[in-house]
Write an enzyme that holds these catalytic residues in place. Sequence first.
Site, short mmCIF file in Angstrom:
data_model
loop_
_atom_site.label_atom_id
_atom_site.label_comp_id
_atom_site.label_asym_id
_atom_site.label_seq_id
_atom_site.Cartn_x
_atom_site.Cartn_y
_atom_site.Cartn_z
N TYR A 238 31.74 43.87 39.23
CA TYR A 238 32.34 45.17 38.92
C TYR A 238 31.21 45.98 38.32
CZ TYR A 238 37.24 43.71 39.44
OH TYR A 238 38.45 43.30 39.94
N ASP A 266 37.66 48.28 45.41
CA ASP A 266 39.03 48.72 45.69
C ASP A 266 39.82 49.06 44.42
OD1 ASP A 266 39.45 46.21 44.62
OD2 ASP A 266 39.95 45.28 46.54
N HIS A 358 42.71 43.80 47.40
CA HIS A 358 42.76 43.13 46.11
C HIS A 358 44.02 42.26 46.00
CE1 HIS A 358 40.24 43.46 42.41
NE2 HIS A 358 41.25 42.81 41.87
C1 LIG Z 1 44.88 36.67 39.32
C2 LIG Z 1 43.90 37.42 40.17
C3 LIG Z 1 42.74 37.88 39.60
C4 LIG Z 1 41.81 38.56 40.40
N1 LIG Z 1 40.63 38.96 39.83
C5 LIG Z 1 39.69 39.54 40.61
C6 LIG Z 1 38.43 39.90 40.07
O1 LIG Z 1 38.15 39.67 38.89
N2 LIG Z 1 37.52 40.48 40.90
C7 LIG Z 1 37.81 40.74 42.23
O2 LIG Z 1 36.97 41.27 42.95
N3 LIG Z 1 38.99 40.39 42.76
C8 LIG Z 1 39.93 39.80 42.00
N4 LIG Z 1 41.13 39.45 42.55
C9 LIG Z 1 41.36 39.66 43.99
C10 LIG Z 1 40.91 38.43 44.79
O3 LIG Z 1 39.52 38.32 44.80
C11 LIG Z 1 41.38 38.50 46.25
O4 LIG Z 1 41.00 39.74 46.79
C12 LIG Z 1 42.87 38.29 46.43
O5 LIG Z 1 43.36 37.36 45.50
C13 LIG Z 1 43.15 37.77 47.82
O6 LIG Z 1 44.48 37.60 48.02
P1 LIG Z 1 45.23 36.16 47.93
O7 LIG Z 1 45.40 35.89 46.47
O8 LIG Z 1 46.53 36.45 48.61
O9 LIG Z 1 44.41 35.13 48.64
C14 LIG Z 1 42.08 38.79 41.77
C15 LIG Z 1 43.27 38.32 42.32
C16 LIG Z 1 44.17 37.64 41.55
C17 LIG Z 1 45.43 37.12 42.19
#
Ligand SMILES: Cc1cc2nc3c(=O)[nH]c(=O)nc-3n(C[C@H](O)[C@H](O)[C@H](O)COP(=O)(O)O)c2cc1C
Length: 482
Positions: A238, A266, A358
């Site tokens: 980030y 995003d 995301h």
């Molecule tokens: C609990 C949680 C925390 C997340 N934290 C981040 C993060 O810190 N940075 C980021 O780029 N994406 C984050 N994401 C998005 C994930 O990288 C990813 O895009 C997303 O979980 C994909 O979908 P899925 O959970 O259905 O596989 C987060 C997603 C979840 C569920």
Amino acid sequence: MIPIDQAELAKHNTAASCWVVIHGKVWDVTDFLNEHPGGVGLIMKFAGQDATDSYDEIHNADLVAEILPAQNYRGNLGHDFTATAQALDTNVQKTKTNSKSIYPPLSSLINISDFEKVAQLYLSPSAWAYYSSGSEDEISLQDSRRLFTRISLRPRILRNVETISTSTSILGITSSLPFYISPTGQGRYAHREAETILTRAAGIEGIVYCTPTRSSTPHEAVFGARVSRDQAVFFQLYANRDRGKTQELIRQAEALGAAAIFLTVDSPVLGRRERDERVIIEYLGEQEGQQSAADAVANAGVAKSSATGLLSSSLTWEDLHWIKETTSLPLVIKGIQSVEDAILAFDRGVQGIVLSNHGGRSLDTAQAPILTLLEISRHAPHLLAPEMRHRFQVFLDGGIRRGTDVLKALALGATAVGIGRPFLYALTAGYGEAGVRRLVQMLRTELKVSMALAGAVSVQGVVGDMVNSVRAEREVSRRVKL
Ligand SMILES: Cc1cc2nc3c(=O)[nH]c(=O)nc-3n(C[C@H](O)[C@H](O)[C@H](O)COP(=O)(O)O)c2cc1C
């Protein structure tokens, strides 16, 4: 350890030194105050006192020990403390219900949905809401799954599929599977050592883990958990408002041995995760009446408290220049949601993009990533051409829950996919590394079986003809202007 008496406990009743009692144990929560999802105020109400009853309303009994470092446990409350016998009984009962023995043995879990059910049982209501929720009406969250059901497979038969290889190359790194572990914050709700376990398990299974900017464990420990110095770990970034800090972070990732930078774009602002907010608001409402609940809205939810200072709403395409100049590592833009932006990223010379919304947590009703892939396939197919992959790769994440989902994304032109929530779920209930490895192995088996049944013996052999995406393609935007 000498028992702590009531008088000593009562001294630690300020934000400079805050102790609370939970199930008879005295915890120093001073460092945790600003991270508490329910806000500082809620803990301060119990500073220097017993917080057990309020704690139990919302958290599972094991959580405090999982979240706080062991040295924050200051000892047991001495016998002169007057928690009523009845309250203690109730607490014991609750602890029993939360005990790990109620979780099924790993060997009985056979798909991702099984892991999800256990995680819901194990996690505290606020952690479950944080992990599983999407933004607002959760349309994007559900849509990613729905779109996969609108794509069917067209198996080819009578091919020799005795030997299947699932290995592939992701940004020049050999991976035993065409998926990686997506970055997720607040892993410690699932397991205190979430990120180090994910690193290690990924290394053993020969896949790549992308570690988040704000990791529950220090980045040094995450990279230190690699099974060998050759193990590739990606670093999710980030970009901070403060350019100097971002550059420092990139250099730190580089020095630790990161294999690529995944810049998340995003979420210039935080999506509204209402389920996450509601857990805290409802709890406060029950505790203190509607007025204070309304006051708490501004800070409610794990997402809000953990995103403080993390996101930058002023980042633009121009910033890619200095980010690229800061590092020689491959740069991947995570969070592309239209073909127009896919082309802009390609033109700016990045090494890859992740089609992602995301996990449905940012803009609700943003289109499913697989639709963005179809959009690129229609309007800019050159970005997906196999001969392009040595300089530019397209990844996708969101709603991948089956081997067939992976197969469909590959057939439509993705180099690999990312998987997020399921890996958090696999860490829960004390499963830890064994849970994560079982999840990878389950998906490995699912993918191999799906490839054999579809008639592909290698990842390169998974081709566009293997899917019928006509129904999903009807939903591709006709408003694209290039
Ligand atoms: C609990 C949680 C925390 C997340 N934290 C981040 C993060 O810190 N940075 C980021 O780029 N994406 C984050 N994401 C998005 C994930 O990288 C990813 O895009 C997303 O979980 C994909 O979908 P899925 O959970 O259905 O596989 C987060 C997603 C979840 C569920």
